[in-house]
Design a protein around this motif. Sequence first.
Motif, PDB file in Angstrom:
ATOM      1  N   SER A  15     -44.201-126.530 109.255  1.00 21.61           N
ATOM      2  CA  SER A  15     -45.596-126.152 109.060  1.00 21.61           C
ATOM      3  C   SER A  15     -46.482-126.798 110.115  1.00 21.61           C
ATOM      4  CB  SER A  15     -46.059-126.586 107.669  1.00 21.61           C
ATOM      5  OG  SER A  15     -47.454-126.427 107.538  1.00 21.61           O
ATOM      6  N   ARG A  16     -47.506-126.055 110.521  1.00 20.56           N
ATOM      7  CA  ARG A  16     -48.516-126.625 111.403  1.00 20.56           C
ATOM      8  C   ARG A  16     -49.387-127.603 110.626  1.00 20.56           C
ATOM      9  NH1 ARG A  16     -51.792-121.795 113.979  1.00 20.56           N
ATOM     10  NH2 ARG A  16     -51.043-120.767 112.116  1.00 20.56           N
ATOM     11  N   THR A  17     -49.886-128.586 111.349  1.00 22.64           N
ATOM     12  CA  THR A  17     -50.920-129.461 110.814  1.00 22.64           C
ATOM     13  C   THR A  17     -52.257-128.970 111.338  1.00 22.64           C
ATOM     14  OG1 THR A  17     -49.468-131.388 110.668  1.00 22.64           O
ATOM     15  CG2 THR A  17     -51.832-131.813 110.793  1.00 22.64           C
ATOM     16  N   VAL A  18     -53.249-128.878 110.462  1.00 22.18           N
ATOM     17  CA  VAL A  18     -54.590-128.475 110.856  1.00 22.18           C
ATOM     18  C   VAL A  18     -55.562-129.590 110.496  1.00 22.18           C
ATOM     19  CG1 VAL A  18     -54.000-126.057 110.480  1.00 22.18           C
ATOM     20  CG2 VAL A  18     -55.160-127.321 108.678  1.00 22.18           C
ATOM     21  N   TYR A  19     -56.752-129.489 111.051  1.00 23.79           N
ATOM     22  CA  TYR A  19     -57.810-130.464 110.745  1.00 23.79           C
ATOM     23  C   TYR A  19     -58.909-129.756 109.978  1.00 23.79           C
ATOM     24  CZ  TYR A  19     -61.463-133.978 111.451  1.00 23.79           C
ATOM     25  OH  TYR A  19     -62.449-134.905 111.257  1.00 23.79           O
ATOM     26  N   LEU A  20     -59.306-130.332 108.843  1.00 25.53           N
ATOM     27  CA  LEU A  20     -60.365-129.746 108.025  1.00 25.53           C
ATOM     28  C   LEU A  20     -61.232-130.847 107.441  1.00 25.53           C
ATOM     29  CD1 LEU A  20     -61.756-127.393 106.546  1.00 25.53           C
ATOM     30  CD2 LEU A  20     -59.988-127.569 104.778  1.00 25.53           C
ATOM     31  N   ASP A  21     -62.488-130.884 107.883  1.00 28.67           N
ATOM     32  CA  ASP A  21     -63.495-131.788 107.313  1.00 28.67           C
ATOM     33  C   ASP A  21     -62.998-133.222 107.159  1.00 28.67           C
ATOM     34  OD1 ASP A  21     -65.367-129.801 107.214  1.00 28.67           O
ATOM     35  OD2 ASP A  21     -64.999-129.280 105.119  1.00 28.67           O
ATOM     36  N   VAL A  44     -54.271-131.957 107.499  1.00 25.02           N
ATOM     37  CA  VAL A  44     -53.559-131.467 106.318  1.00 25.02           C
ATOM     38  C   VAL A  44     -52.579-130.378 106.735  1.00 25.02           C
ATOM     39  CG1 VAL A  44     -55.464-131.989 104.746  1.00 25.02           C
ATOM     40  CG2 VAL A  44     -55.335-129.735 105.823  1.00 25.02           C
ATOM     41  N   PRO A  45     -51.530-130.125 105.927  1.00 27.82           N
ATOM     42  CA  PRO A  45     -50.641-129.001 106.219  1.00 27.82           C
ATOM     43  C   PRO A  45     -51.405-127.684 106.176  1.00 27.82           C
ATOM     44  CG  PRO A  45     -49.635-130.477 104.620  1.00 27.82           C
ATOM     45  CD  PRO A  45     -51.068-130.917 104.770  1.00 27.82           C
ATOM     46  N   PHE A  46     -51.032-126.763 107.045  1.00 28.25           N
ATOM     47  CA  PHE A  46     -51.685-125.457 107.124  1.00 28.25           C
ATOM     48  C   PHE A  46     -51.804-124.793 105.754  1.00 28.25           C
ATOM     49  CE2 PHE A  46     -51.113-120.826 107.481  1.00 28.25           C
ATOM     50  CZ  PHE A  46     -52.187-120.484 108.276  1.00 28.25           C
ATOM     51  N   GLU A  47     -50.737-124.877 104.953  1.00 23.07           N
ATOM     52  CA  GLU A  47     -50.710-124.188 103.662  1.00 23.07           C
ATOM     53  C   GLU A  47     -51.690-124.772 102.660  1.00 23.07           C
ATOM     54  OE1 GLU A  47     -46.926-123.661 105.830  1.00 23.07           O
ATOM     55  OE2 GLU A  47     -48.124-125.412 105.252  1.00 23.07           O
ATOM     56  N   ALA A  53     -50.615-133.593 119.478  1.00 21.84           N
ATOM     57  CA  ALA A  53     -49.445-134.445 119.282  1.00 21.84           C
ATOM     58  C   ALA A  53     -48.778-134.183 117.932  1.00 21.84           C
ATOM     59  CB  ALA A  53     -49.848-135.913 119.398  1.00 21.84           C
ATOM     60  N   ARG A  54     -49.566-134.056 116.872  1.00 18.17           N
ATOM     61  CA  ARG A  54     -49.006-133.829 115.537  1.00 18.17           C
ATOM     62  C   ARG A  54     -48.225-132.513 115.470  1.00 18.17           C
ATOM     63  NH1 ARG A  54     -51.630-136.611 110.971  1.00 18.17           N
ATOM     64  NH2 ARG A  54     -53.050-138.195 111.792  1.00 18.17           N
ATOM     65  N   VAL A  57     -63.282-127.065 111.317  1.00 19.62           N
ATOM     66  CA  VAL A  57     -61.895-126.612 111.247  1.00 19.62           C
ATOM     67  C   VAL A  57     -61.296-126.662 112.640  1.00 19.62           C
ATOM     68  CG1 VAL A  57     -60.369-124.643 110.765  1.00 19.62           C
ATOM     69  CG2 VAL A  57     -62.330-125.086 109.284  1.00 19.62           C
ATOM     70  N   MET A  58     -60.056-127.142 112.748  1.00 17.86           N
ATOM     71  CA  MET A  58     -59.332-127.140 114.017  1.00 17.86           C
ATOM     72  C   MET A  58     -57.874-126.786 113.746  1.00 17.86           C
ATOM     73  SD  MET A  58     -60.755-130.716 115.679  1.00 17.86           S
ATOM     74  CE  MET A  58     -59.771-130.558 117.151  1.00 17.86           C
ATOM     75  N   PHE A  59     -57.296-125.982 114.635  1.00 17.48           N
ATOM     76  CA  PHE A  59     -55.867-125.710 114.540  1.00 17.48           C
ATOM     77  C   PHE A  59     -55.310-125.388 115.921  1.00 17.48           C
ATOM     78  CE2 PHE A  59     -58.013-121.674 113.459  1.00 17.48           C
ATOM     79  CZ  PHE A  59     -57.445-120.801 114.388  1.00 17.48           C
ATOM     80  N   THR A  60     -54.004-125.422 116.053  1.00 19.13           N
ATOM     81  CA  THR A  60     -53.338-125.116 117.314  1.00 19.13           C
ATOM     82  C   THR A  60     -52.586-123.791 117.200  1.00 19.13           C
ATOM     83  OG1 THR A  60     -51.336-126.316 116.676  1.00 19.13           O
ATOM     84  CG2 THR A  60     -53.016-127.547 117.898  1.00 19.13           C
TER      85      THR A  60
END
Length: 283
Positions: A2-8, A12-15, A80-81, A114-117
């Motif tokens: 799973s991708r790691t995303v950034y939220l507030d 956290v895991p994407f899911e 990196a994550r 929100v941030m994601f790769t």
Amino acid sequence: MSRTVYLDGRFVPFEEARVPIMDRGFLFADGIYEVSAVLDGRLVDNAAHLARLDRSLSEIGIANPYTIEAWTRLQIDLVARNGLTEGLVYMQVTRGVAERDFAFPAAGTPPTVVMFTQGKAIRANPLAETGAKVITVEDLRWKRRDIKSVALLAQVLAKQSAAAANVAEAWMVEDGVVTEGSSSTAFIVTGDDRIVTRPLSTAILPGITRKAVLRLAAEGGLGIEERPFSVEEAYAAAEAFYTSASAFVMPVVAIDGRPVGEGRPGPRTRRLRELYLAMARES
């Protein structure tokens, strides 16, 4: 994996990432976004992207939640994550969560971040070798196109028209003049080797890759004209290309089914792509 995303404030895991239904980005497209490229695990021309993010936020009255240094640390951490070596980092800031009302919420409402790769082949994109085909469509957007707004419905419709025509991109047209691509900046090369692109104004987004390419062209002694160009002039161009964070410099070999120049990537465009890739590796 799973991708790691950034939220507030949290990775956290994407899911598990959730945004409330009362978020103004969801209800009103009340927010902005930015995209930085990643090459060899490193951010490309990132300071310019973060400066544009700050400007877009300022233009719609949202206080930037982080300093440039803090944004950069978050981006590097997220890359990196996720073990990202090539692709994109997406950043979005909305006005936050409040009861639905057109007027801005009360002062103190925190923005949503929100941030994601996304993994994406940019350097070795096969389209860069064969060249991209584009179509022209009517420009249906609002009048503040210099703001990188999340309100992208007109661009979605343009991009869908391109997909339906089995081409890579749509160039948007207003009063017979090309404004820009649905997600890119449009360029042509004239028969006397002048590189032409529309000047900055509220009619187009101030492209970060555009800025770098114009600088590289000037340093290479290439002629540059910042002026509007018509669809007819684009049809007759010696070369054409578009630029963006996700495509870098992409040669255009056909517009509306008509071949551009000799119908293959031209020497000026190839040279600019080489120069940009060299700059990206060094940045």
